[in-house]
Design a protein around this motif. Sequence first.
Motif, short mmCIF file in Angstrom:
data_model
loop_
_atom_site.label_atom_id
_atom_site.label_comp_id
_atom_site.label_asym_id
_atom_site.label_seq_id
_atom_site.Cartn_x
_atom_site.Cartn_y
_atom_site.Cartn_z
N ASP A 10 68.10 57.05 90.48
CA ASP A 10 68.06 58.03 89.41
C ASP A 10 69.48 58.47 89.03
O ASP A 10 70.38 58.46 89.88
CB ASP A 10 67.22 59.25 89.83
CG ASP A 10 66.88 60.14 88.63
OD1 ASP A 10 66.61 59.61 87.55
OD2 ASP A 10 66.90 61.37 88.79
N HIS A 12 71.73 61.45 86.58
CA HIS A 12 71.76 62.64 85.72
C HIS A 12 73.19 62.96 85.32
O HIS A 12 74.13 62.70 86.09
CB HIS A 12 71.16 63.86 86.43
CG HIS A 12 69.66 63.85 86.43
ND1 HIS A 12 68.91 64.37 85.40
CD2 HIS A 12 68.77 63.35 87.32
CE1 HIS A 12 67.63 64.19 85.66
NE2 HIS A 12 67.51 63.57 86.83
N HIS A 44 64.15 62.83 92.85
CA HIS A 44 63.60 61.90 91.85
C HIS A 44 63.67 60.46 92.35
O HIS A 44 62.72 59.69 92.17
CB HIS A 44 64.35 62.03 90.52
CG HIS A 44 64.13 63.34 89.84
ND1 HIS A 44 64.71 63.67 88.63
CD2 HIS A 44 63.38 64.41 90.20
CE1 HIS A 44 64.33 64.88 88.29
NE2 HIS A 44 63.53 65.36 89.23
ZN ZN Z 1 65.86 62.49 87.49
#
Ligand code: ZN
Length: 159
Positions: A10, A12, A44
Motif C-alpha cells: 500500500d 499513501h 491496509h
Molecule cells: Zn491505504
Amino acid sequence: MSFRIGSGVDFHQLQKGKDLWLGGIKIPHSKGAVGHSDADVLLHAICDALLGALSLGDIGIHFPNNDEQYKNIASSILLERTMNLIRKEKYSVVNIDSTICLEEPKINTHTEKMRQMIAALTGITINDISIKATTTEKMGFVGKGKGIIAYATVLLKKD
Ligand SMILES: [Zn+2]
C-alpha cells in the motif's frame, strides 16, 4: 494441513498537518498520511495480504474509498472486518511479516506497540508479527518525504 500465503502493498501521500497512523497507533510527526480512511498504510497492506491469501479480492473492493461509511474510519476496524472474512472461511493467521518504507520519523520505538495492536486484532502473539522499517536512502518520493509504502506477507492455515 492446508496453508495459504498472501502479499499486500500500500502507498499513501504524506502531508503537513495530517495525523500519521501506523499499525493502529498514532505516531507523533509533522506530517501524516492522506487517505479516505485514517490512511494507515501498514494495516491496509496487512488487510490486502489477508484477502489475497484466500483470493478474496482487495481492500478497495470490500471497503471502497468513495463510500461515505469508510470516511475517516480507523483502519483497525477494517482489519477487524477483514479478519471476520478470514474466519468465515475457517482460516486463522500463522504469522505476519511486514516492511514500512519511510524517510522519517524513526519508528523503531513504536513497533512494539504496533505489534501488540496487530496481535490483538489478528489473534496471534506478538512473536508472530514482524515489522521492519527502511528508508530509501533519500531516493524517490519516499526519500523526499512525500509518501510512505508498506509491504506485508501473511501465512494462513485452515482451522
Ligand atoms: Zn491505504
